[in-house]
Design a protein around this motif. Structure first.
Motif, PDB file in Angstrom:
ATOM      1  N   LEU A 369       4.862   7.860  -1.739  1.00 45.79           N
ATOM      2  CA  LEU A 369       5.298   8.751  -0.665  1.00 45.79           C
ATOM      3  C   LEU A 369       4.125   9.555  -0.114  1.00 45.79           C
ATOM      4  CD1 LEU A 369       7.569  10.081   1.005  1.00 45.79           C
ATOM      5  CD2 LEU A 369       7.847  11.720  -0.873  1.00 45.79           C
ATOM      6  N   LEU A 370       3.321  10.118  -1.012  1.00 43.92           N
ATOM      7  CA  LEU A 370       2.154  10.876  -0.560  1.00 43.92           C
ATOM      8  C   LEU A 370       1.205   9.979   0.222  1.00 43.92           C
ATOM      9  CD1 LEU A 370       0.310  13.371  -0.542  1.00 43.92           C
ATOM     10  CD2 LEU A 370      -0.538  12.659  -2.788  1.00 43.92           C
ATOM     11  N   GLY A 371       0.996   8.767  -0.279  1.00 43.04           N
ATOM     12  CA  GLY A 371       0.080   7.844   0.382  1.00 43.04           C
ATOM     13  C   GLY A 371       0.500   7.495   1.794  1.00 43.04           C
ATOM     14  N   ILE A 372       1.803   7.415   2.036  1.00 38.73           N
ATOM     15  CA  ILE A 372       2.288   7.096   3.382  1.00 38.73           C
ATOM     16  C   ILE A 372       1.762   8.108   4.392  1.00 38.73           C
ATOM     17  CG2 ILE A 372       4.344   7.000   4.850  1.00 38.73           C
ATOM     18  CD1 ILE A 372       5.863   5.898   2.398  1.00 38.73           C
ATOM     19  N   PHE A 373       1.896   9.375   4.061  1.00 35.28           N
ATOM     20  CA  PHE A 373       1.492  10.410   5.011  1.00 35.28           C
ATOM     21  C   PHE A 373      -0.026  10.574   5.064  1.00 35.28           C
ATOM     22  CE2 PHE A 373       5.882  11.467   3.815  1.00 35.28           C
ATOM     23  CZ  PHE A 373       6.462  11.369   5.070  1.00 35.28           C
ATOM     24  N   LEU A 374      -0.703  10.321   3.935  1.00 34.92           N
ATOM     25  CA  LEU A 374      -2.163  10.361   3.960  1.00 34.92           C
ATOM     26  C   LEU A 374      -2.718   9.274   4.878  1.00 34.92           C
ATOM     27  CD1 LEU A 374      -3.090  10.974   0.201  1.00 34.92           C
ATOM     28  CD2 LEU A 374      -3.125  12.627   2.068  1.00 34.92           C
ATOM     29  N   VAL A 375      -2.206   8.062   4.727  1.00 37.61           N
ATOM     30  CA  VAL A 375      -2.691   6.955   5.559  1.00 37.61           C
ATOM     31  C   VAL A 375      -2.317   7.178   7.020  1.00 37.61           C
ATOM     32  CG1 VAL A 375      -2.487   4.478   6.003  1.00 37.61           C
ATOM     33  CG2 VAL A 375      -2.640   5.310   3.654  1.00 37.61           C
ATOM     34  N   TYR A 376      -1.109   7.665   7.257  1.00 38.92           N
ATOM     35  CA  TYR A 376      -0.657   7.916   8.626  1.00 38.92           C
ATOM     36  C   TYR A 376      -1.588   8.909   9.321  1.00 38.92           C
ATOM     37  CZ  TYR A 376       2.572   8.917  12.475  1.00 38.92           C
ATOM     38  OH  TYR A 376       3.136   9.073  13.722  1.00 38.92           O
ATOM     39  N   VAL A 377      -1.900   9.995   8.631  1.00 42.58           N
ATOM     40  CA  VAL A 377      -2.787  11.016   9.196  1.00 42.58           C
ATOM     41  C   VAL A 377      -4.192  10.458   9.388  1.00 42.58           C
ATOM     42  CG1 VAL A 377      -3.963  13.179   8.631  1.00 42.58           C
ATOM     43  CG2 VAL A 377      -1.494  12.999   8.346  1.00 42.58           C
ATOM     44  N   PHE A 378      -4.663   9.675   8.411  1.00 44.14           N
ATOM     45  CA  PHE A 378      -6.035   9.180   8.388  1.00 44.14           C
ATOM     46  C   PHE A 378      -6.320   8.180   9.505  1.00 44.14           C
ATOM     47  CE2 PHE A 378      -9.731   7.170   6.208  1.00 44.14           C
ATOM     48  CZ  PHE A 378     -10.388   8.314   5.797  1.00 44.14           C
ATOM     49  N   MET A 379      -5.275   7.652  10.145  1.00 46.99           N
ATOM     50  CA  MET A 379      -5.484   6.633  11.175  1.00 46.99           C
ATOM     51  C   MET A 379      -6.192   7.179  12.412  1.00 46.99           C
ATOM     52  SD  MET A 379      -2.136   4.193  11.211  1.00 46.99           S
ATOM     53  CE  MET A 379      -1.663   3.209   9.793  1.00 46.99           C
ATOM     54  N   GLU A 380      -6.029   8.452  12.698  1.00 52.36           N
ATOM     55  CA  GLU A 380      -6.659   9.043  13.878  1.00 52.36           C
ATOM     56  C   GLU A 380      -8.001   9.651  13.511  1.00 52.36           C
ATOM     57  OE1 GLU A 380      -4.100  10.979  17.025  1.00 52.36           O
ATOM     58  OE2 GLU A 380      -2.825  11.239  15.274  1.00 52.36           O
ATOM     59  N   ASP A 381      -8.992   9.427  14.364  1.00 54.59           N
ATOM     60  CA  ASP A 381     -10.335   9.913  14.070  1.00 54.59           C
ATOM     61  C   ASP A 381     -10.376  11.429  13.923  1.00 54.59           C
ATOM     62  OD1 ASP A 381     -13.350   9.402  13.976  1.00 54.59           O
ATOM     63  OD2 ASP A 381     -13.190  10.845  15.620  1.00 54.59           O
ATOM     64  N   LYS A 382      -9.576  12.138  14.688  1.00 48.82           N
ATOM     65  CA  LYS A 382      -9.608  13.603  14.612  1.00 48.82           C
ATOM     66  C   LYS A 382      -9.123  14.118  13.259  1.00 48.82           C
ATOM     67  CE  LYS A 382      -4.980  14.396  16.539  1.00 48.82           C
ATOM     68  NZ  LYS A 382      -4.204  15.078  17.605  1.00 48.82           N
ATOM     69  N   ASN A 383      -8.387  13.279  12.519  1.00 52.54           N
ATOM     70  CA  ASN A 383      -7.872  13.676  11.206  1.00 52.54           C
ATOM     71  C   ASN A 383      -8.580  12.978  10.056  1.00 52.54           C
ATOM     72  OD1 ASN A 383      -5.840  15.171  12.549  1.00 52.54           O
ATOM     73  ND2 ASN A 383      -4.555  13.348  12.688  1.00 52.54           N
ATOM     74  N   ARG A 384      -9.558  12.145  10.367  1.00 53.48           N
ATOM     75  CA  ARG A 384     -10.161  11.289   9.341  1.00 53.48           C
ATOM     76  C   ARG A 384     -11.255  12.063   8.610  1.00 53.48           C
ATOM     77  NH1 ARG A 384     -11.680   6.751  12.376  1.00 53.48           N
ATOM     78  NH2 ARG A 384      -9.444   6.522  12.739  1.00 53.48           N
ATOM     79  N   ASN A 385     -10.850  12.786   7.582  1.00 53.67           N
ATOM     80  CA  ASN A 385     -11.770  13.632   6.833  1.00 53.67           C
ATOM     81  C   ASN A 385     -11.326  13.654   5.373  1.00 53.67           C
ATOM     82  OD1 ASN A 385     -13.011  16.105   5.684  1.00 53.67           O
ATOM     83  ND2 ASN A 385     -13.734  16.403   7.781  1.00 53.67           N
ATOM     84  N   LEU A 386     -12.129  13.072   4.493  1.00 53.41           N
ATOM     85  CA  LEU A 386     -11.725  12.935   3.098  1.00 53.41           C
ATOM     86  C   LEU A 386     -11.554  14.279   2.398  1.00 53.41           C
ATOM     87  CD1 LEU A 386     -13.695   9.887   1.649  1.00 53.41           C
ATOM     88  CD2 LEU A 386     -11.249  10.094   2.046  1.00 53.41           C
TER      89      LEU A 386
END
Length: 456
Positions: A369-386
């Motif tokens: 469940l956590l991974g779903i939202f992490l990957v969803y957010v990570f798809m956009e460059d503006k949110n891609r920050n480890l």
């Protein structure tokens, strides 16, 4: 080349750089086809599961062949090296596409900034460097344990001094400070992406806080105010910092590698029905909430009955699980309405994060469940920050650990021991679920090979 693929002049020695639209619609450079990205990601996850279960568990754990365990560990290390050091160059990924910092970009930020902004950024860099060094020095025992320095020393045949006590004497302190300085410099210059941190952190909190509320709600529904009787803010804060660091490492492998491969494997949807109009979203949200609640109750009933016996099945606990799952389902349904294809891709990708936690099935569900939202957010460059994703991992991981471990959660206790080597009573039954997952991934690879047609 499809409508989602574009070639642009390169600014380097290469004659051109191919860019494709990712699932979220951003343009990213990519040297391989979409099908190649898909098959590599699913194939890598299949490879990992095969090593862990049909090989390591069946022959190493159940069969007791120690050489198998050693071989599997070496192959897992080789696989990790491919993920981190080979695949990015094969695909021509950038550091930014993995959510990491770029020393050249950082230098340009310092060089091109106004004097005031340059001074502010330099102060932040120095403060981070000093703070990380202090943390390394004060928590050296945990640092040495994390990096397994005692095993490194033994491997090279060096004297087995107590490395974990190096920060208590000379010349050990010199070693600690030197290592801390190198590690801090690496983190400050290469691991932290500064250009989008604020926007990524804001988005991370928008997703983390509702999930955090669900964790608190779940604990309260199960045990009332007694759930918080042993809650230690100090230990929680330390746990947050630890989970941020551990989350960075985990998400470097999952959100960065698997997330990048999956979002490049699928173009954004061109179907007008992919996005549900605002006025029609409520029925979707309610259906997802009802389905998630009912499904969670059924699965929890079966899991508790199997693991603890019929006497531990408490209707009140099942009701609480259903309520929490319904809220999570509603959140999922709302996100589904925003971009159906993007969420489905994120769900499949997140399975890689969840299933690596077999055989702690409570942890499988939570991390999926956590991974779903992490990957969803990570798809956009503006949110891609480890590092920003690390804060999600830190907040949720530390809170969940405080409330649903340490022997206080009863039938909902989550076992943090994962993998084939942590099966307490080895049997062939433990192979059933991993083998079903492997079969599903193989079928998925066949589907991808036949249906993903966009070539380089």
């Amino acid at each position: 080349m499809s409508m989602h693929d574009k070639a642009i002049p390169s600014q380097t020695a290469e004659p051109w750089v191919r860019r494709i639209q990712t699932t979220a619609g951003d343009l990213e450079q990519e040297a391989k086809s979409r099908r190649y990205n898909f098959l590599e990601a699913v194939g890598m996850m299949t490879f990992i599961l095969v090593l862990l279960w049909p090989v390591a568990y069946l022959f190493g754990v159940y069969g007791g062949i120690r050489a198998v365990n050693t071989g599997v560990n070496l192959m897992m290390v080789a696989g990790a090296c491919y993920l981190l050091f080979v695949s990015p160059f094969v695909h021509r990924d950038t550091a930014e596409s993995w959510g990491m910092g770029n020393p050249r970009a950082l230098w340009r930020m310092l060089r091109d900034a106004s004097p005031g902004r340059r001074a502010g950024l330099a102060a932040i860099l120095v403060a981070l460097f000093v703070a990380l060094n202090c943390a390394n020095y004060s928590q050296w025992h945990e640092v040495a344990e994390f990096f397994k320095f005692d095993r490194v020393v033994a491997f090279f045949g060096m004297p087995r001094a107590d490395i974990r006590a190096y920060n208590t004497h000379f010349p050990g302190r010199i070693v600690v400070i030197a290592f801390g300085s190198m590690l801090s410099a690496l983190i400050v210059s290469c691991c932290i992406r500064y250009d989008n941190f604020l926007s990524a952190f804001k988005t991370a909190m928008c997703f983390a806080l509702p999930l955090l509320a669900l964790i608190f709600l779940g604990a309260y529904l199960q045990r009332g105010t007694a759930a918080f009787a042993r809650f230690s803010f100090r230990m929680w804060a330390i746990g947050v910092l630890g989970y941020i660091c551990w989350g960075f490492v985990q998400q470097l492998l999952f959100s960065s590698y698997f997330g990048t491969r999956f979002r490049k494997a699928f173009a954004p949807s061109a179907d007008p029905a992919n996005r549900v109009p605002a006025g029609r979203r409520v029925p979707y949200v309610l259906r997802f909430a009802a389905g998630a609640g009912a499904g969670a109750v059924v699965l929890s009933y079966a899991g508790i009955r199997y693991a603890h016996g019929p006497g531990h099945v408490d209707p009140a606990i099942l009701l609480g699980i259903g309520i929490v799952a319904a809220f999570a389902g509603a959140f999922y349904g709302w996100t589904y309405c925003l971009d159906k294809k993007r969420l489905l891709v994120a769900t499949v990708c997140a399975s890689c994060f969840g299933l690596i936690h077999i055989a702690s099935y409570g942890l499988v569900a939570v991390t999926w469940l956590l991974g779903i939202f992490l990957v969803y957010v990570f798809m956009e460059d503006k949110n891609r920050n480890l590092i920003a994703l690390g804060f999600i991992h830190g907040l949720l991981g530390s809170t969940f650990g405080q409330l649903f471990s340490k022997g206080a959660a009863g039938a909902l206790e989550v076992d943090y021991r994962v993998g084939p080597w942590n099966i307490r009573e080895p049997s062939f039954v433990s192979l059933v679920f991993p083998m079903l997952c492997i079969a599903a991934y193989v079928a998925f690879m066949v589907w991808g090979a036949r249906n993903i047609r966009e070539e380089r």
